[in-house]
Enzyme design. Structure first.
Site, PDB file in Angstrom:
ATOM      1  N   GLU A 165      -8.873   8.601  -0.168  1.00 58.10           N
ATOM      2  CA  GLU A 165      -7.505   8.156  -0.442  1.00 58.10           C
ATOM      3  C   GLU A 165      -7.032   8.521  -1.836  1.00 58.10           C
ATOM      4  OE1 GLU A 165      -3.926   6.092  -1.246  1.00 58.10           O
ATOM      5  OE2 GLU A 165      -5.775   5.787  -2.386  1.00 58.10           O
ATOM      6  N   ASP A 166      -7.914   8.441  -2.823  1.00 54.92           N
ATOM      7  CA  ASP A 166      -7.515   8.819  -4.176  1.00 54.92           C
ATOM      8  C   ASP A 166      -8.657   9.589  -4.826  1.00 54.92           C
ATOM      9  OD1 ASP A 166      -5.814   9.105  -6.283  1.00 54.92           O
ATOM     10  OD2 ASP A 166      -5.995   7.052  -7.019  1.00 54.92           O
ATOM     11  N   HIS A 206      -9.342   1.730  -3.096  1.00 48.17           N
ATOM     12  CA  HIS A 206      -8.005   2.283  -2.885  1.00 48.17           C
ATOM     13  C   HIS A 206      -7.710   3.235  -4.047  1.00 48.17           C
ATOM     14  CE1 HIS A 206      -3.716   1.066  -1.300  1.00 48.17           C
ATOM     15  NE2 HIS A 206      -3.915   2.358  -1.284  1.00 48.17           N
ATOM     16  N   ILE A 243      -7.670   4.836  -7.801  1.00 46.31           N
ATOM     17  CA  ILE A 243      -8.634   4.874  -8.897  1.00 46.31           C
ATOM     18  C   ILE A 243      -8.012   5.554 -10.111  1.00 46.31           C
ATOM     19  CG2 ILE A 243     -10.603   4.905  -7.332  1.00 46.31           C
ATOM     20  CD1 ILE A 243     -10.940   7.882  -7.910  1.00 46.31           C
ATOM     21  N   HIS A 251     -10.021  -3.967  -2.189  1.00 44.56           N
ATOM     22  CA  HIS A 251      -9.407  -4.945  -1.279  1.00 44.56           C
ATOM     23  C   HIS A 251     -10.480  -5.648  -0.444  1.00 44.56           C
ATOM     24  CE1 HIS A 251      -5.432  -3.433  -2.282  1.00 44.56           C
ATOM     25  NE2 HIS A 251      -5.812  -2.217  -1.962  1.00 44.56           N
ATOM     26  N   ASN A 283      -1.575  -1.045  -5.135  1.00 47.72           N
ATOM     27  CA  ASN A 283      -1.746   0.215  -4.413  1.00 47.72           C
ATOM     28  C   ASN A 283      -2.457   1.242  -5.281  1.00 47.72           C
ATOM     29  OD1 ASN A 283      -1.088   2.935  -3.384  1.00 47.72           O
ATOM     30  ND2 ASN A 283       0.143   1.858  -1.881  1.00 47.72           N
ATOM     31  N   ASP A 284      -1.897   1.530  -6.440  1.00 53.91           N
ATOM     32  CA  ASP A 284      -2.478   2.551  -7.312  1.00 53.91           C
ATOM     33  C   ASP A 284      -2.456   2.057  -8.751  1.00 53.91           C
ATOM     34  OD1 ASP A 284      -3.710   4.941  -7.902  1.00 53.91           O
ATOM     35  OD2 ASP A 284      -1.879   6.133  -7.905  1.00 53.91           O
ATOM     36  N   ASN A 332       4.093   3.303  -4.826  1.00 53.46           N
ATOM     37  CA  ASN A 332       2.803   3.843  -4.401  1.00 53.46           C
ATOM     38  C   ASN A 332       2.080   4.462  -5.589  1.00 53.46           C
ATOM     39  OD1 ASN A 332       0.741   5.448  -3.044  1.00 53.46           O
ATOM     40  ND2 ASN A 332       1.859   5.047  -1.160  1.00 53.46           N
ATOM     41  N   ASP A 346       3.054  10.092  -1.998  1.00 48.44           N
ATOM     42  CA  ASP A 346       1.938   9.149  -2.130  1.00 48.44           C
ATOM     43  C   ASP A 346       1.392   9.207  -3.559  1.00 48.44           C
ATOM     44  OD1 ASP A 346      -0.458   7.586  -1.633  1.00 48.44           O
ATOM     45  OD2 ASP A 346      -0.222   8.033   0.490  1.00 48.44           O
ATOM     46  N   ASN A 347       0.130   9.590  -3.726  1.00 52.32           N
ATOM     47  CA  ASN A 347      -0.471   9.591  -5.065  1.00 52.32           C
ATOM     48  C   ASN A 347      -0.030  10.794  -5.890  1.00 52.32           C
ATOM     49  OD1 ASN A 347      -1.904   7.212  -4.628  1.00 52.32           O
ATOM     50  ND2 ASN A 347      -3.618   8.289  -3.707  1.00 52.32           N
TER      51      ASN A 347
END
Length: 355
Positions: A53-54, A115, A117, A134, A168-169, A224, A269-270
């Site tokens: 995800e990240d 999630h 980082i 989470h 989230n981030d 996000n 998103d990221n």
């Protein structure tokens, strides 16, 4: 009279439904189909099967990757396995991922659900990794120190706060100082539904330090990704369902002032920032409906955007990669190092490319 009132209420209800449906379709980009943009020298990374995800790449080419996120309402290929942090050395000819051992804490690794980082390197070159976690769908921020020789993470601290209820981030500006996007997604299923489907723009950004915690930006339709410019003067925030990236000026007291916004035909998103050029690399979801309503016959597509000269009047936006989900499903992040690019996903695989 009663009949007139009833007809009026029905008319208002139909108008609301029509407007809401239009808003939902627009925010989730439900009709967009992807025209592929191929890169010739790409392959899937062995050892990543349940999300990336990240990710963040250090200046020396070491890449940290968060894997195994369980996201409410989103597909998971390993729902019963805890998440993990992976390491990849991009200086190697054929880099592979290794799982980092986590030591030195009472952190319940069976509930580890990583999630966003971010890393911070201090003046002594010690590397700290902050991980949004989470456990049981709550939110904590875990602080680790990277032990390079041991290929491990030493857990130092678990951070919680009422203003960090659904992070989230995150972007680190010190070992225990960071900005974080708080999106409400992990708070409550009803609240999540209101945010996703009614378009309540109530996400916000928090500045956290041990001495002060405060909201520094608000009014986002699901905030996000977040990152910072190489000179530390500007903060970039992705507004997921509004398809926007916002540029904020950062001040000495850690407050933020909005400068400009860019709008895209995709769900951003990221955000990764190239430390050399300052370019933004963004993992995107061209069609949000396919992400939230998973269909293996029609999987969510992937897209990577590069934004150059974002502070100028005419930033250059390039679609670097796009794919309809047959190779890579649900891209969330992309980052580069010396002509190499990594692309991560919410729940699927990860891609390694030579640009």
């Amino acid at each position: 009279m009663a009949k007139l009132i009833l007809l009026t209420l029905v008319g208002l209800g139909l108008a609301f439904f029509r407007d809401h449906r239009s808003s939902y379709q627009r925010r989730f980009n439900v009709f967009r189909e992807v025209e592929p943009v191929d890169l010739p020298n790409c392959h899937l990374i062995k050892g990543i099967e349940a999300g990336s995800e990240d990710l963040e790449i250090l200046p020396n080419g070491l890449a940290f990757i968060s894997s195994g996120l369980k996201y409410p309402g989103i597909k998971s290929f390993e729902p019963d396995k805890p998440g993990k942090i992976l390491l990849m050395d991009l200086n190697e000819k054929d880099p592979e991922v290794v799982e980092l051992e986590m030591t030195g804490s009472k952190l319940d690794l069976s509930l580890f659900n990583p999630h966003g980082i971010s890393t911070f390197t201090d003046e002594g070159n010690a590397v700290y990794l902050l991980v949004v976690n989470h456990p049981n769908y709550k939110t904590t921020v875990e602080l680790f120190k990277f032990q390079e020789e041991e290929k491990s993470l030493l857990h130092l601290k678990t951070i919680t706060h009422t203003l960090l209820s659904s992070v989230n981030d995150i972007v680190a500006v010190g070992p225990e100082h960071f900005y974080a996007t708080n999106d409400h997604y992990f708070t409550d299923p009803y609240v999540r539904s209101w945010e996703l489907y009614l378009g309540l723009a109530w996400s916000y950004v928090v500045y956290y330090s041990p001495d002060e915690v405060k909201v520094v930006a608000a009014g986002f339709d699901l905030a996000n990704g977040i990152n910072i410019s190489p000179d530390g003067k500007y903060v970039y925030i992705a507004e997921f369902l509004a398809h926007k990236i916002h540029v904020y000026e950062k001040h000495a007291n850690w407050t933020l002032t909005p400068l400009k916004s860019l709008e895209f035909n995709t769900l951003v998103d990221n955000i990764s920032v190239d430390p050399v050029t300052g370019d933004l690399w963004v993992g995107c979801h061209p069609n949000g409906k396919k992400l939230f309503f998973y269909d293996e016959e029609n999987p969510p597509p992937s897209e990577v955007l590069r934004i150059q000269d974002i502070l100028t009047e005419e930033p250059k936006v390039t679609q670097v990669y796009a794919e309809n989900g047959t190779v890579l499903q649900g891209s969330t992040v992309a980052a580069v190092y010396k002509g190499k690019m990594l692309v991560g996903t919410v729940f699927h695989k990860a891609l390694y490319c030579e640009l």
